[in-house]
Design a protein around this motif. Structure first.
Motif, PDB file in Angstrom:
ATOM      1  N   LYS A  45      25.001 -14.572 -21.377  1.00 56.82           N
ATOM      2  CA  LYS A  45      26.156 -14.242 -22.207  1.00 56.82           C
ATOM      3  C   LYS A  45      26.557 -12.780 -22.017  1.00 56.82           C
ATOM      4  O   LYS A  45      27.744 -12.448 -22.007  1.00 56.82           O
ATOM      5  CB  LYS A  45      25.842 -14.514 -23.680  1.00 56.82           C
ATOM      6  CG  LYS A  45      25.788 -15.986 -24.053  1.00 56.82           C
ATOM      7  CD  LYS A  45      25.421 -16.166 -25.525  1.00 56.82           C
ATOM      8  CE  LYS A  45      25.299 -17.632 -25.887  1.00 56.82           C
ATOM      9  NZ  LYS A  45      24.881 -17.821 -27.303  1.00 56.82           N
ATOM     10  N   PHE A  86      29.965 -22.913 -21.254  1.00 56.91           N
ATOM     11  CA  PHE A  86      29.808 -21.788 -20.331  1.00 56.91           C
ATOM     12  C   PHE A  86      31.159 -21.330 -19.795  1.00 56.91           C
ATOM     13  O   PHE A  86      31.373 -20.126 -19.600  1.00 56.91           O
ATOM     14  CB  PHE A  86      28.876 -22.168 -19.179  1.00 56.91           C
ATOM     15  CG  PHE A  86      27.427 -22.240 -19.576  1.00 56.91           C
ATOM     16  CD1 PHE A  86      26.727 -21.093 -19.916  1.00 56.91           C
ATOM     17  CD2 PHE A  86      26.761 -23.450 -19.613  1.00 56.91           C
ATOM     18  CE1 PHE A  86      25.395 -21.144 -20.286  1.00 56.91           C
ATOM     19  CE2 PHE A  86      25.424 -23.518 -19.974  1.00 56.91           C
ATOM     20  CZ  PHE A  86      24.741 -22.369 -20.318  1.00 56.91           C
ATOM     21  N   CYS A 134      19.902 -17.927 -21.522  1.00 57.73           N
ATOM     22  CA  CYS A 134      21.317 -18.067 -21.901  1.00 57.73           C
ATOM     23  C   CYS A 134      21.834 -16.818 -22.616  1.00 57.73           C
ATOM     24  O   CYS A 134      22.984 -16.403 -22.404  1.00 57.73           O
ATOM     25  CB  CYS A 134      21.504 -19.291 -22.785  1.00 57.73           C
ATOM     26  SG  CYS A 134      21.325 -20.872 -21.920  1.00 57.73           S
ATOM     27  N   ASN A 135      20.991 -16.210 -23.436  1.00 60.65           N
ATOM     28  CA  ASN A 135      21.397 -14.986 -24.130  1.00 60.65           C
ATOM     29  C   ASN A 135      21.649 -13.860 -23.134  1.00 60.65           C
ATOM     30  O   ASN A 135      22.588 -13.058 -23.303  1.00 60.65           O
ATOM     31  CB  ASN A 135      20.330 -14.583 -25.151  1.00 60.65           C
ATOM     32  CG  ASN A 135      20.299 -15.507 -26.354  1.00 60.65           C
ATOM     33  OD1 ASN A 135      21.290 -16.169 -26.663  1.00 60.65           O
ATOM     34  ND2 ASN A 135      19.167 -15.568 -27.032  1.00 60.65           N
ATOM     35  N   GLN A 158      32.684 -19.247 -22.412  1.00 59.22           N
ATOM     36  CA  GLN A 158      32.050 -17.932 -22.511  1.00 59.22           C
ATOM     37  C   GLN A 158      32.491 -16.988 -21.406  1.00 59.22           C
ATOM     38  O   GLN A 158      32.177 -15.800 -21.451  1.00 59.22           O
ATOM     39  CB  GLN A 158      30.527 -18.088 -22.462  1.00 59.22           C
ATOM     40  CG  GLN A 158      29.914 -18.710 -23.701  1.00 59.22           C
ATOM     41  CD  GLN A 158      28.440 -19.018 -23.522  1.00 59.22           C
ATOM     42  OE1 GLN A 158      27.684 -18.196 -23.003  1.00 59.22           O
ATOM     43  NE2 GLN A 158      28.024 -20.194 -23.942  1.00 59.22           N
ATOM     44  N   LYS A 199      30.198 -11.656 -20.592  1.00 61.38           N
ATOM     45  CA  LYS A 199      31.027 -10.777 -21.411  1.00 61.38           C
ATOM     46  C   LYS A 199      31.486  -9.562 -20.607  1.00 61.38           C
ATOM     47  O   LYS A 199      32.620  -9.095 -20.744  1.00 61.38           O
ATOM     48  CB  LYS A 199      30.255 -10.328 -22.646  1.00 61.38           C
ATOM     49  CG  LYS A 199      31.069  -9.478 -23.614  1.00 61.38           C
ATOM     50  CD  LYS A 199      30.272  -9.129 -24.864  1.00 61.38           C
ATOM     51  CE  LYS A 199      31.086  -8.290 -25.831  1.00 61.38           C
ATOM     52  NZ  LYS A 199      30.314  -7.938 -27.054  1.00 61.38           N
TER      53      LYS A 199
END
Length: 267
Positions: free
Chosen positions: A75, A99, A71-72, A102, A79
């Protein structure tokens, strides 16, 4: 034919694996490629080339330390390319909205919907209520058994009782914006496309379908376009030079039409 790029994440790293090799035990998989770059690198590249509609897949089980690492990584990609990529892997009613917030354009779901070997319409309706039909992609990744293609779940380890056919596609299309279909038996092997499955999908034409699995050459792309009646989009993993393969990413970008799919692939 539109090219939909991918970012597969396993054990916190961008990888390409043999699709049927995933195991929950010790988080193992047969690896074709492990990248030195993070997910943000690939997302930035896809954004630069205007390749929207690709997918990020988290390959570790939810609730594990590795899933958090996955998940990191995701991200970073979201981004870099907000609203440009879809995300799947462990998606449920509880985490789907996060999600989207994000930056994912869609969430991709398999196991939460195909629960206990069948279509769980309660969970499916929960997802539609939570994120909306227009932000939901159903992953109909499948393996062949007894002459038919059955949807598989839990990192492609478990067979369901749901057959991929015209009736299933008709029913499920009422709940989602797109389908993603991995041909699991050839996924990650760069051994050629699953022609029978491609023909089946090409006979149906109601919402977008992205096909994944086995593409090993530009010739395969032409065959996919022909057998799929130019109705299917495509993703390529292990065979792409970005992930250690022989097909040049730049050639795929230049010879697939991101608008109408009208151009023919040059061999």
């Amino acid at each position: 034919m539109k090219f939909r790029p991918c970012i597969d994440i396993h054990n916190g790293k961008v990888k390409q694996i043999v699709g049927g090799s995933l195991s929950d035990q010790n988080s193992k998989a047969v690896e074709n490629f492990v990248s030195e770059q993070d997910a943000g690198f690939y997302a930035a590249l896809y954004k630069k080339d205007n390749l929207s509609g690709g997918h990020i897949i988290l390959l570790n089980p939810i609730g594990t330390d590795y899933y958090i690492q996955d998940c990191n990584q995701a991200k970073k990609a979201l981004k870099e390319f907000p609203q440009g990529m879809q995300i799947g892997g462990g998606i449920t009613e509880e985490n789907a909205v996060s999600f989207i917030e994000q930056g994912a354009s869609h969430v991709i779901v398999t196991s939460y919907v195909f629960k206990g070997g069948k279509i769980n319409f309660d969970n499916l309706n929960k997802l539609v209520s939570t994120v909306g039909k227009e932000k939901l992609v159903l992953d109909l990744s499948c393996r062949k058994r007894n002459g038919e293609y059955y949807i598989v779940t839990d990192r492609w380890q478990k067979f369901t009782d749901v057959v991929v056919n015209q009736d299933t596609l008709d029913t499920l299309s009422e709940f989602c914006d797109e389908f993603l279909v991995h041909a699991v038996d050839v996924e990650g092997k760069a051994s050629g496309i699953e022609t029978e499955l491609v023909e089946l999908l090409g006979r149906w034409n109601k919402i977008p379908i992205t096909y994944a699995g086995g593409v090993s050459s530009l010739e395969d792309l032409n065959l996919l376009k022909e057998l799929g009646k130019d109705k299917l989009d495509v993703t390529i993993g292990s065979a792409l030079d970005l992930f250690g393969g022989s097909i040049k990413y730049s050639e795929v970008v230049s010879c697939t039409d991101q608008e109408s799919g009208s151009r023919k692939v040059s061999e």
